[in-house]
Design an enzyme around this catalytic site. Structure first.
Site, PDB file in Angstrom:
ATOM      1  N   ARG A   1      23.078  -2.604  12.062  1.00 16.77           N
ATOM      2  CA  ARG A   1      24.037  -1.588  12.421  1.00 16.77           C
ATOM      3  C   ARG A   1      23.900  -1.084  13.742  1.00 16.77           C
ATOM      4  O   ARG A   1      24.876  -0.787  14.588  1.00 16.77           O
ATOM      5  CB  ARG A   1      23.693  -0.353  11.489  1.00 16.77           C
ATOM      6  CG  ARG A   1      24.374  -1.025  10.075  1.00 16.77           C
ATOM      7  CD  ARG A   1      24.651   0.463   9.080  1.00 16.77           C
ATOM      8  NE  ARG A   1      25.198  -0.172   8.007  1.00 16.77           N
ATOM      9  CZ  ARG A   1      25.405   0.685   6.826  1.00 16.77           C
ATOM     10  NH1 ARG A   1      24.741   1.729   6.773  1.00 16.77           N
ATOM     11  NH2 ARG A   1      25.974   0.022   5.733  1.00 16.77           N
TER      12      ARG A   1
ATOM     13  N   ASP B   1      -0.012  -5.514   4.004  1.00 17.95           N
ATOM     14  CA  ASP B   1      -1.511  -5.448   4.262  1.00 17.95           C
ATOM     15  C   ASP B   1      -1.863  -4.624   5.385  1.00 17.95           C
ATOM     16  O   ASP B   1      -3.096  -4.259   5.619  1.00 17.95           O
ATOM     17  CB  ASP B   1      -1.783  -6.987   4.785  1.00 17.95           C
ATOM     18  CG  ASP B   1      -1.700  -8.049   3.497  1.00 17.95           C
ATOM     19  OD1 ASP B   1      -1.649  -9.159   3.895  1.00 17.95           O
ATOM     20  OD2 ASP B   1      -1.250  -7.435   2.616  1.00 17.95           O
TER      21      ASP B   1
ATOM     22  N   ARG C   1     -15.701   4.501 -19.309  1.00 12.76           N
ATOM     23  CA  ARG C   1     -15.847   2.962 -18.894  1.00 12.76           C
ATOM     24  C   ARG C   1     -15.890   3.187 -17.296  1.00 12.76           C
ATOM     25  O   ARG C   1     -15.517   3.825 -16.529  1.00 12.76           O
ATOM     26  CB  ARG C   1     -14.558   2.174 -19.268  1.00 12.76           C
ATOM     27  CG  ARG C   1     -14.659   1.735 -20.706  1.00 12.76           C
ATOM     28  CD  ARG C   1     -13.260   1.277 -21.121  1.00 12.76           C
ATOM     29  NE  ARG C   1     -13.666   0.492 -22.460  1.00 12.76           N
ATOM     30  CZ  ARG C   1     -12.605   0.189 -23.104  1.00 12.76           C
ATOM     31  NH1 ARG C   1     -11.398   0.248 -22.903  1.00 12.76           N
ATOM     32  NH2 ARG C   1     -12.792  -0.540 -24.337  1.00 12.76           N
TER      33      ARG C   1
ATOM     34  N   ALA D   1     -11.276   7.248  -5.916  1.00 17.51           N
ATOM     35  CA  ALA D   1     -12.218   6.404  -6.390  1.00 17.51           C
ATOM     36  C   ALA D   1     -13.870   6.212  -5.955  1.00 17.51           C
ATOM     37  O   ALA D   1     -13.830   6.890  -4.936  1.00 17.51           O
ATOM     38  CB  ALA D   1     -11.818   4.838  -6.249  1.00 17.51           C
TER      39      ALA D   1
ATOM     40  N   LYS E   1     -21.752  11.799 -15.645  1.00 15.50           N
ATOM     41  CA  LYS E   1     -20.500  11.318 -15.232  1.00 15.50           C
ATOM     42  C   LYS E   1     -19.920  10.614 -16.346  1.00 15.50           C
ATOM     43  O   LYS E   1     -20.382   9.916 -16.911  1.00 15.50           O
ATOM     44  CB  LYS E   1     -20.681  10.237 -14.037  1.00 15.50           C
ATOM     45  CG  LYS E   1     -19.577   9.807 -13.416  1.00 15.50           C
ATOM     46  CD  LYS E   1     -19.461  10.313 -12.025  1.00 15.50           C
ATOM     47  CE  LYS E   1     -18.100   9.716 -11.437  1.00 15.50           C
ATOM     48  NZ  LYS E   1     -16.889  10.267 -11.332  1.00 15.50           N
TER      49      LYS E   1
ATOM     50  N   GLN F   1       2.439  -4.732  -6.360  1.00 11.22           N
ATOM     51  CA  GLN F   1       1.984  -4.056  -4.939  1.00 11.22           C
ATOM     52  C   GLN F   1       2.963  -4.436  -4.159  1.00 11.22           C
ATOM     53  O   GLN F   1       3.252  -3.742  -3.059  1.00 11.22           O
ATOM     54  CB  GLN F   1       0.671  -4.423  -4.686  1.00 11.22           C
ATOM     55  CG  GLN F   1      -0.445  -4.074  -5.323  1.00 11.22           C
ATOM     56  CD  GLN F   1      -2.033  -4.752  -5.082  1.00 11.22           C
ATOM     57  OE1 GLN F   1      -2.589  -4.109  -4.567  1.00 11.22           O
ATOM     58  NE2 GLN F   1      -2.218  -6.063  -5.544  1.00 11.22           N
TER      59      GLN F   1
HETATM   60  O1  F6P Z   1       0.564 -10.877   2.979  1.00 10.44           O
HETATM   61  C1  F6P Z   1       0.949 -10.137   1.994  1.00 10.44           C
HETATM   62  C2  F6P Z   1       0.256 -10.624   0.545  1.00 10.44           C
HETATM   63  O2  F6P Z   1       0.845  -9.567  -0.448  1.00 10.44           O
HETATM   64  C3  F6P Z   1      -0.996 -10.361   0.783  1.00 10.44           C
HETATM   65  O3  F6P Z   1      -1.799  -8.998   0.517  1.00 10.44           O
HETATM   66  C4  F6P Z   1      -1.289 -11.431  -0.614  1.00 10.44           C
HETATM   67  O4  F6P Z   1      -2.707 -12.076  -0.448  1.00 10.44           O
HETATM   68  C5  F6P Z   1      -0.389 -12.533  -0.281  1.00 10.44           C
HETATM   69  O5  F6P Z   1       0.671 -11.777   0.369  1.00 10.44           O
HETATM   70  C6  F6P Z   1       0.132 -13.338  -1.518  1.00 10.44           C
HETATM   71  O6  F6P Z   1       0.968 -14.208  -1.142  1.00 10.44           O
HETATM   72  P1  F6P Z   1       2.071 -14.854  -2.432  1.00 10.44           P
HETATM   73  O7  F6P Z   1       3.087 -13.819  -2.697  1.00 10.44           O
HETATM   74  O8  F6P Z   1       2.550 -16.090  -1.521  1.00 10.44           O
HETATM   75  O9  F6P Z   1       1.260 -15.373  -3.511  1.00 10.44           O
END
Ligand code: F6P
Length: 321
Positions: free
Chosen positions: A27, A130, A165, A189, A216, A254
């Site tokens: 854009r 990352d 646990r 954590a 704990k 993630q």
């Molecule tokens: O670089 C991003 C990432 O998610 C890393 O954290 C992870 O080790 C890697 O990619 C996993 O790669 P792929 O999606 O190719 O398995």
């Protein structure tokens, strides 16, 4: 100055916010009267000429979506000079005069080689969960990924507490401990095992046993994949402590999810900067953030330096555990 057309692409591991960044590139360029092409499926798409012109409508209904509408791929062929030349010829075919690459370390390295070998102007944006790109304290998607992990830690805490646990959570980060240490601090954590800091399982086990003796009810340990296997570490801890231990490897959950406001905002700001800089004639730079402000980093510096983990985060994780 670029007057005709630029292209935008996503490369490497996808991350939430890549769509917001690409949307801003498209854009912004169109608002400057410059055409924009999308290169689909990363560098492999460049080699295979999977390149299509984009309009403002092409990036509608995207800002809230994780992943990348352009697709991404890891390309072995692009690692060769011949592959890069093939990609460059396709860019020339479409009269593309400059390229915005949204990706992590590996993708930005590919872009710097392409630029050096062909002279095509390149502006990079750090797109990876990352947060391991040198020169910037933020990468697109790292905030959403950290929130996803903290959400998982919150859920795991409930069941760990119910069963008294030890819960080991393995998270992504490639070779960087930023996701692990940030989510460990924000998730409360007890331990964060990261590749940047040596750790000793027997002494961690001793601490855990002492804490259990004091009443704990559970213990949460976040392990960065670059620091070791969560499953192996969980086995070791259970053998030494004789306390019921379970392991969750969060994996690719993630990488997904609707980007947070932080990722949407920062990705949009970076996308606009990248388009304007490229059109104005800049090249071989990466835009990132430093203490909340947009900064520009030399592309070769970004790919030839390794980002270190902030020691303040390591200290904070220890103090608050
Ligand atoms: O670089 C991003 C990432 O998610 C890393 O954290 C992870 O080790 C890697 O990619 C996993 O790669 P792929 O999606 O190719 O398995």
């Amino acid at each position: 100055m670029i007057k005709n057309a630029i292209a935008v692409m996503t490369s490497g591991g996808d991350s939430p916010g890549m769509n917001a960044a690409a949307r801003a590139v498209v854009r912004t360029a169109l608002s400057e009267g410059v055409s924009v092409y999308g290169i689909y499926n990363g560098y492999q798409g460049m080699i295979e000429d999977d390149i299509q012109e984009l309009t403002s409508r092409s990036v509608s209904d995207l800002i809230q979506r994780g992943g990348t509408f352009l697709g991404t791929a890891r390309s072995m062929e692009f690692k060769t000079p011949e592959g890069r030349q093939k990609g460059f010829q396709n860019l020339q075919k479409h009269k593309i005069e400059g390229l915005v690459i949204i990706g992590g370390d590996g993708s930005l390295t590919g872009g710097s080689l392409l630029s050096r070998e062909t002279g095509i102007p390149i502006v990079g944006l750090p797109g990876t969960i990352d947060n391991d790109v040198w020169g910037t304290d933020y990468t697109i998607g790292c905030d959403t990924a950290a929130n996803t992990i903290v959400d998982a830690i919150n859920k795991l805490r409930d069941t760990a507490s119910a069963h008294r646990r030890i819960m080991v959570v393995e998270v992504m980060g490639h070779h960087s401990g930023w996701l692990a240490i940030t989510s460990a601090i924000a998730g409360g954590a007890e331990y964060a095992l990261v590749p940047e800091v040596k750790y000793d399982i027997p002494s961690i086990c001793e601490d855990i046993q002492k804490s259990y003796e004091k009443g704990k009810r559970y213990s949460l340990i976040v392990v960065a994949e670059g620091a070791g296997s969560g499953i192996e570490i969980g086995k070791q801890i259970e053998e030494i402590t004789q306390i019921d231990t379970r392991v969750s490897v969060l994996g690719h959950i993630q990488r997904g999810g609707s980007p947070t406001v932080e990722d949407r905002m920062k990705a949009s700001m970076l996308g606009e900067k990248a388009a304007l800089a490229l059109i104005s004639g800049a090249t071989n730079i990466v835009f990132g953030f430093n203490e909340g402000k947009v900064v520009s980093i030399n592309l070769f510096d970004a790919v030839n330096n390794t980002k270190t983990l902030d020691p303040e985060l390591v200290r904070l994780a220890r103090v608050l555990a």
